[in-house]
Design an enzyme around this catalytic site. Sequence first.
Site, PDB file in Angstrom:
ATOM      1  N   PHE A   8       3.230   9.170   3.605  1.00 51.58           N
ATOM      2  CA  PHE A   8       4.625   9.795   3.377  1.00 51.58           C
ATOM      3  C   PHE A   8       5.683   8.663   2.680  1.00 51.58           C
ATOM      4  O   PHE A   8       6.748   8.851   2.502  1.00 51.58           O
ATOM      5  CB  PHE A   8       5.240  10.124   4.460  1.00 51.58           C
ATOM      6  CG  PHE A   8       5.515   9.192   5.815  1.00 51.58           C
ATOM      7  CD1 PHE A   8       6.319   8.051   5.942  1.00 51.58           C
ATOM      8  CD2 PHE A   8       4.281   9.427   6.758  1.00 51.58           C
ATOM      9  CE1 PHE A   8       6.018   7.274   6.666  1.00 51.58           C
ATOM     10  CE2 PHE A   8       4.282   8.518   7.924  1.00 51.58           C
ATOM     11  CZ  PHE A   8       5.279   7.579   8.103  1.00 51.58           C
ATOM     12  N   GLY A   9       4.986   7.584   2.007  1.00 52.06           N
ATOM     13  CA  GLY A   9       6.005   6.641   1.289  1.00 52.06           C
ATOM     14  C   GLY A   9       5.292   5.310   1.463  1.00 52.06           C
ATOM     15  O   GLY A   9       4.047   5.276   1.789  1.00 52.06           O
ATOM     16  N   ASP A  55      -7.240  13.018   9.767  1.00 50.88           N
ATOM     17  CA  ASP A  55      -7.266  12.293   8.166  1.00 50.88           C
ATOM     18  C   ASP A  55      -8.244  10.963   8.449  1.00 50.88           C
ATOM     19  O   ASP A  55      -7.498   9.697   7.759  1.00 50.88           O
ATOM     20  CB  ASP A  55      -5.845  12.033   7.483  1.00 50.88           C
ATOM     21  CG  ASP A  55      -6.019  11.867   6.098  1.00 50.88           C
ATOM     22  OD1 ASP A  55      -7.071  11.832   5.514  1.00 50.88           O
ATOM     23  OD2 ASP A  55      -5.051  11.299   5.555  1.00 50.88           O
ATOM     24  N   GLY A 111       0.784  -1.265  -0.022  1.00 51.33           N
ATOM     25  CA  GLY A 111      -0.134  -0.101  -0.095  1.00 51.33           C
ATOM     26  C   GLY A 111       0.787   1.261   0.071  1.00 51.33           C
ATOM     27  O   GLY A 111       2.312   1.222  -0.066  1.00 51.33           O
ATOM     28  N   GLY A 139       1.213   4.539   2.117  1.00 48.36           N
ATOM     29  CA  GLY A 139       0.988   5.406   3.321  1.00 48.36           C
ATOM     30  C   GLY A 139       0.955   7.073   2.906  1.00 48.36           C
ATOM     31  O   GLY A 139       1.337   7.379   1.883  1.00 48.36           O
ATOM     32  N   LYS A 174       6.573   1.029   7.079  1.00 42.74           N
ATOM     33  CA  LYS A 174       6.192   2.207   6.343  1.00 42.74           C
ATOM     34  C   LYS A 174       7.751   3.006   6.082  1.00 42.74           C
ATOM     35  O   LYS A 174       8.353   3.152   7.147  1.00 42.74           O
ATOM     36  CB  LYS A 174       5.301   3.003   7.400  1.00 42.74           C
ATOM     37  CG  LYS A 174       4.123   2.983   6.911  1.00 42.74           C
ATOM     38  CD  LYS A 174       3.294   4.090   7.828  1.00 42.74           C
ATOM     39  CE  LYS A 174       1.819   4.322   7.479  1.00 42.74           C
ATOM     40  NZ  LYS A 174       1.330   5.252   8.201  1.00 42.74           N
TER      41      LYS A 174
END
Length: 825
Positions: free
Chosen positions: A522-523, A636, A518, A520, A539
């Site tokens: 920031f990356g 978010d 997936g 995220g 992540k």
Amino acid sequence: MGCCWAHALFFCSSVFLAITQSTAVDTFNSSQPIADGDTIVSAGDTFVLGFFSPRNSSTNRYLGIWYRNIPGQAVVWVANRDNPINGSTGLLTVNSQGNLALLSSLDEDGPSIWSSNSSRPARNPVAQLLDSGNLVVREAGDDDNFLWQSFDYPCDTLLPGMKLGLDRRTGFDRYLTSSKAADDPSSGGFTYRIDPRGYPEIIQREGSTERYRTGPWNGLRFSGTPYLRPNPIYMFQFVVSDQEIYYSYLLDNTSTVSRLVLNPNGVIQRLTWSGDTQGWVVYVTAQMDFCDRYALCGAYGRCNIRSSPVCNCLRGFEPKVPNEWELVNWSNGCVRQTALNCSGDGFVKYSGVKLPETRRSWFNVSMSLEECRGNCLRSCNCTAYANIDIRNGGSGCLLWFSELIDIRELEDSGQDIYIRMAASEIEATGDSETNSKSSTRKQVIVLSVVLSAGLLLICLALIFFLRHLRQKRQREMGGDPEDNARFSTNKDDLELPLFDIAAISVATNNFSLSNVVGEGGFGPVYKGVLKDGQEIAVKRLSKDSKQGLGEFKNEAKHIAKLQHRNLVKLLGCCIQEEEMILVYELMPNKSLDYFIFNENQSMLLDWPTRYQIINGIARGILYLHQDSRLRIIHRDLKAGNILLDFEMNPKISDFGLARSFSESDSKTNTRKVVGTYGYMSPEYAIDGIYSVKSDVFSFGVMVLEIVSGKRNRGFSHPDHQLNLLGHAWKLYQEGKYEEVIDNTVRNSCDLEQVFRSVNIALLCIQRSPEDRPNMSSVVLMLSCEGDLPQPKEPGFYGERDFVEVAKSSTNKYSADISITEIEAR
Ligand SMILES: *[C@@H]1O[C@H](CO)[C@@H](O)[C@H](O)[C@H]1NC(C)=O
Ligand SMILES: *[C@@H]1O[C@H](CO)[C@@H](O)[C@H](O)[C@H]1NC(C)=O
Ligand SMILES: *[C@@H]1O[C@H](CO)[C@@H](O)[C@H](O)[C@H]1NC(C)=O
Ligand SMILES: *[C@@H]1O[C@H](CO)[C@@H](O)[C@H](O)[C@H]1NC(C)=O
Ligand SMILES: *[C@@H]1O[C@H](CO)[C@@H](O)[C@H](O)[C@H]1NC(C)=O
Ligand SMILES: *[C@@H]1O[C@H](CO)[C@@H](O)[C@H](O)[C@H]1NC(C)=O
Ligand SMILES: *[C@@H]1O[C@H](CO)[C@@H](O)[C@H](O)[C@H]1NC(C)=O
Ligand SMILES: *[C@@H]1O[C@H](CO)[C@@H](O)[C@H](O)[C@H]1NC(C)=O
Ligand SMILES: *[C@@H]1O[C@H](CO)[C@@H](O)[C@H](O)[C@H]1NC(C)=O
């Protein structure tokens, strides 16, 4: 005179007795019963035997064994789990025949509520609590021959050295039975037990219904347990002989604390004590994902967690009941397209699978694969064959004589099976054991090379574009003072277990593209397996992402201090060689949006599950807003940020944009609006004002999405121009709220709960933040039955609102990813 001496002696021995018991001996005999309040401690100070009450009860007393030096009293064995003593009057005795008896009153001649049964009469028996956690009865002076041992009567925990399995000569069977609840040790509904029929495997059942199986042992591990591999924590073995069948394990380092538990909900986990976090860490979970649900795809179906839908028929088979299959009910499985013809059949080879259920199988450990094939071919009923042992190129023969059930694809950790097919099918598919899958494999390779090259180009373009944007923005805004002030780069701030970059790199196959699960905030997010078998989600901060750095630190800082069953769990981080990485426990079932917005997957979420998810998310947000140390606004919240565990419990993730707030400034203004279209409240998107009520708004949107199975963003309806919020509001006003419901749950739903959910959602999305309830009211409203307030008009329910905001933004994506910024007015 003699009388006096006798008194003195008696006095002395009572004092002695009192002293020995309070200074923790590990042994007692028939003249030293153990009363409630006394404890026995094993010689190495590892385990304690004594009476305890579960946390929720003050009167129920149980005799049990728990770790001495680990807080929280993790009980590993209970004598009278289904027969508690009312009050602190219990007494444990060992009689002169060597039988333990648990009495409910101090009267030693009273009736016993639990007793043990020695295997042979004893002369001078003593009971001892060993450092392994085993309570044994033996002859005084004979340390090795036990008359009885608690290891033969497991409850829900398998300790190192215990055997899970049976003695074939006597039929004596040891298996795990779950507890009713974490605070109720009585026998629950699940068992984890070796099934000796055919070639043995371990089966987890709920009552008498099979729920999960490990697959047969293949010399290295069980066929369906890729995580069972050499590791620094424990060694394991599976023994199949004429006398015994059992699984057991030992710890490599006896100072490690690790146990296998069958949880009250049926999940089988290895828990390891972590001194760093002073908590139990889930080392591995036996049931990895959906595909581990027993016979999910029915007979001759195969489950692959990466395909959508997860179930497919084997080649040459078709759904038995096509209508049901299309409705994602795979339970009836598949049937052959061409019937077998006993004499003229052949076999198709499948690689990388978890072998099907072996209950009606036959085996011979010394037969070669060639002989095995011949044997199968000669018997018209034989449906498949495989090697038993995959070591050294494979040996032994396993034959199936029934429908093949519960096959799953495991890619690199599975094994080979040869499935009987009619000769014409083999010709048609061009597949046989001789000409394996090389041509299709070639095609797959070519295709994936082309695809990844394309992907790479797109990624590069995207990175370039983003960097350009960012630089432009930074020039305009002079960086983000808010972030710079709040986050120092000192990694000591994070107070997290640190992982080594080399270990993470190995775990994720050197950050291979195929491990990406997936994206995220920031990356990319990678799936990985640590050397010791623990599965993780990794992540990784994209190297050239400056804004990502802020989010990374923000996430680490916030989530490290949060712990709740509805939040994802951070295991640690890695800041090394310019790498910034966060390591999480892996959530095998992906995120909520994957289920609710997909026609096929959404059928897997019936209404009770959806309601449970709504409740879980609400409790998670309540924790963030109110009960956590930091008091956090997530900013978010969206379906894509709600991950689901094996049991479909929701876990809130992605704290890259979170902000903590102190009581005085519970309403904050920001120059930088971050979040996701469709979930943002109007006052936040337009004026940049955020508060806990912005999260409440996002929660309301999610509830409507869960109930309706539709995205708010991109929603369309033939009759009007409203978005999902407006649609729900319109139906509510017209009294037709049940039309909001997703078709796939209409049959399983409780209309009262649906109505309640829609009503609460509408309260949460009201235009004015002051009108929206806080999360504690939401949790209360979800659980109670009283009347609910009437909602006022929602914010942002006409499609025009969105267009207006979107125009003011520099963001051009239409996908549902977190947007980076909207300049505030
Ligand atoms: C029990 O043990 C104590 C000391 O450990 C000993 O004095 C006593 O004789 C034992 N009783 C029996 C019945 O063996
Ligand atoms: C346990 O004992 C208490 C006090 O003796 C009594 O009030 C209670 O009813 C008992 N509970 C059960 C389940 O027997
Ligand atoms: C105890 O075991 C013996 C034989 O080992 C058996 O005959 C007897 O029925 C058992 N008693 C109980 C109460 O289980
Ligand atoms: C406490 O445990 C008992 C069983 O001993 C169970 O019946 C009860 O529901 C539990 N109570 C709570 C509040 O969890
Ligand atoms: C076992 O673990 C302890 C504590 O982690 C460590 O100090 C010790 O060296 C380890 N022993 C071995 C043999 O690895
Ligand atoms: C799937 O189909 C089977 C057999 O037709 C039926 O018994 C079962 O209830 C169905 N399951 C669901 C979830 O609809
Ligand atoms: C089975 O195969 C044999 C040889 O290929 C053929 O002669 C026979 O007719 C077939 N029987 C059926 C029922 O298809
Ligand atoms: C197992 O296979 C070996 C080798 O083919 C054979 O000698 C042996 O008799 C077989 N055993 C059984 C029980 O069939
Ligand atoms: C094969 O299957 C048939 C019918 O299903 C059955 O009557 C027969 O006993 C089976 N033979 C073997 C060797 O299992």
